[in-house]
Design a protein around this motif. Sequence first.
Motif, PDB file in Angstrom:
ATOM      1  N   VAL A  51       2.232   3.205   2.915  1.00 53.82           N
ATOM      2  CA  VAL A  51       1.903   4.171   1.866  1.00 53.82           C
ATOM      3  C   VAL A  51       2.453   5.540   2.240  1.00 53.82           C
ATOM      4  CG1 VAL A  51      -0.002   5.402   0.749  1.00 53.82           C
ATOM      5  CG2 VAL A  51      -0.096   2.908   0.990  1.00 53.82           C
ATOM      6  N   VAL A  52       2.243   5.958   3.477  1.00 56.10           N
ATOM      7  CA  VAL A  52       2.749   7.263   3.924  1.00 56.10           C
ATOM      8  C   VAL A  52       4.270   7.290   3.874  1.00 56.10           C
ATOM      9  CG1 VAL A  52       3.000   8.773   5.940  1.00 56.10           C
ATOM     10  CG2 VAL A  52       0.750   7.953   5.259  1.00 56.10           C
ATOM     11  N   ALA A  53       4.917   6.215   4.253  1.00 59.09           N
ATOM     12  CA  ALA A  53       6.388   6.184   4.201  1.00 59.09           C
ATOM     13  C   ALA A  53       6.873   6.491   2.796  1.00 59.09           C
ATOM     14  CB  ALA A  53       6.898   4.822   4.664  1.00 59.09           C
ATOM     15  N   GLU A  54       6.248   5.894   1.800  1.00 61.52           N
ATOM     16  CA  GLU A  54       6.668   6.118   0.412  1.00 61.52           C
ATOM     17  C   GLU A  54       6.330   7.523  -0.065  1.00 61.52           C
ATOM     18  OE1 GLU A  54       8.652   4.153  -1.007  1.00 61.52           O
ATOM     19  OE2 GLU A  54       8.434   2.510   0.405  1.00 61.52           O
ATOM     20  N   THR A 106      16.524   2.581  -5.879  1.00 63.12           N
ATOM     21  CA  THR A 106      15.374   3.466  -5.711  1.00 63.12           C
ATOM     22  C   THR A 106      14.412   3.255  -6.876  1.00 63.12           C
ATOM     23  OG1 THR A 106      16.435   5.254  -6.947  1.00 63.12           O
ATOM     24  CG2 THR A 106      16.791   5.226  -4.551  1.00 63.12           C
ATOM     25  N   GLY A 107      13.259   3.919  -6.787  1.00 61.62           N
ATOM     26  CA  GLY A 107      12.325   3.911  -7.897  1.00 61.62           C
ATOM     27  C   GLY A 107      11.157   2.951  -7.762  1.00 61.62           C
ATOM     28  N   ARG A 108      10.981   2.359  -6.582  1.00 62.50           N
ATOM     29  CA  ARG A 108       9.899   1.398  -6.402  1.00 62.50           C
ATOM     30  C   ARG A 108       8.786   1.913  -5.497  1.00 62.50           C
ATOM     31  NH1 ARG A 108      14.578  -1.236  -6.818  1.00 62.50           N
ATOM     32  NH2 ARG A 108      14.696  -2.929  -8.332  1.00 62.50           N
ATOM     33  N   GLY A 109       8.905   3.131  -4.992  1.00 61.98           N
ATOM     34  CA  GLY A 109       7.943   3.656  -4.032  1.00 61.98           C
ATOM     35  C   GLY A 109       6.518   3.693  -4.542  1.00 61.98           C
ATOM     36  N   LEU A 110       6.300   4.212  -5.738  1.00 63.17           N
ATOM     37  CA  LEU A 110       4.939   4.282  -6.267  1.00 63.17           C
ATOM     38  C   LEU A 110       4.402   2.903  -6.634  1.00 63.17           C
ATOM     39  CD1 LEU A 110       5.108   7.555  -8.358  1.00 63.17           C
ATOM     40  CD2 LEU A 110       3.991   7.190  -6.150  1.00 63.17           C
ATOM     41  N   LEU A 111       5.280   1.970  -6.948  1.00 64.69           N
ATOM     42  CA  LEU A 111       4.829   0.595  -7.179  1.00 64.69           C
ATOM     43  C   LEU A 111       4.285  -0.006  -5.883  1.00 64.69           C
ATOM     44  CD1 LEU A 111       7.734  -0.675  -9.474  1.00 64.69           C
ATOM     45  CD2 LEU A 111       5.443   0.099 -10.164  1.00 64.69           C
TER      46      LEU A 111
END
Length: 140
Positions: A51-54, A106-111
Motif C-alpha cells: 500500500v505504501v509503495a503505491e 500505469t494506472g493500477r496503483g489505487l486498484l
Amino acid sequence: MTYETVSRASATHRRFTVLLSPTRRGARLARLLTTAHPADWGLSPEPAAHVVAELANNAATHGRVSGRDFRLDVTVRDGKQLRIEITDTRSEQLPTPGTPADDAETGRGLLIVEALADRWGVDHGPVPRKTVWAEIDLLP
C-alpha cells in the motif's frame, strides 16, 4: 532528502513518521521503512508495504512540488488497526481510481490499494495539503 522521524510506542499505540523527498528514491525508502517498522512491532509488513509503495509513488509522481517533502505516517491503534497516511502538498491533485487499458503500464496503483486495504480515502487540508490514507485491520 529531509529525514525526520518520530517514533512512539506504547502498549496500545505505535507510530512512525518520516518526511521524504518526492522522488522515486523517497518512495522506495517509504516502502522499506514500512517493511522495517511493523516487523519491529511484531506485525507482518506485507500488505502495508505494498500500500505504501503505491501511495508513496503517487505522492512522488502526482503530488510533487519542488522543495516540498511528502510525509509518511504509520500508526497501529490498539493492536487492531494499521493506518497509513501519505501527505503531500498538491491538494488539487486528487487520487481517483480508474480502469486502465489492458496494455497500459500505469494506472493500477489505487486498484491495488483498494484490494489490500480495508478502507482508504482522502483528507483535505490544511491548504495546500492532502492526506491519502489506508487502513488495514489486523484482527479477523
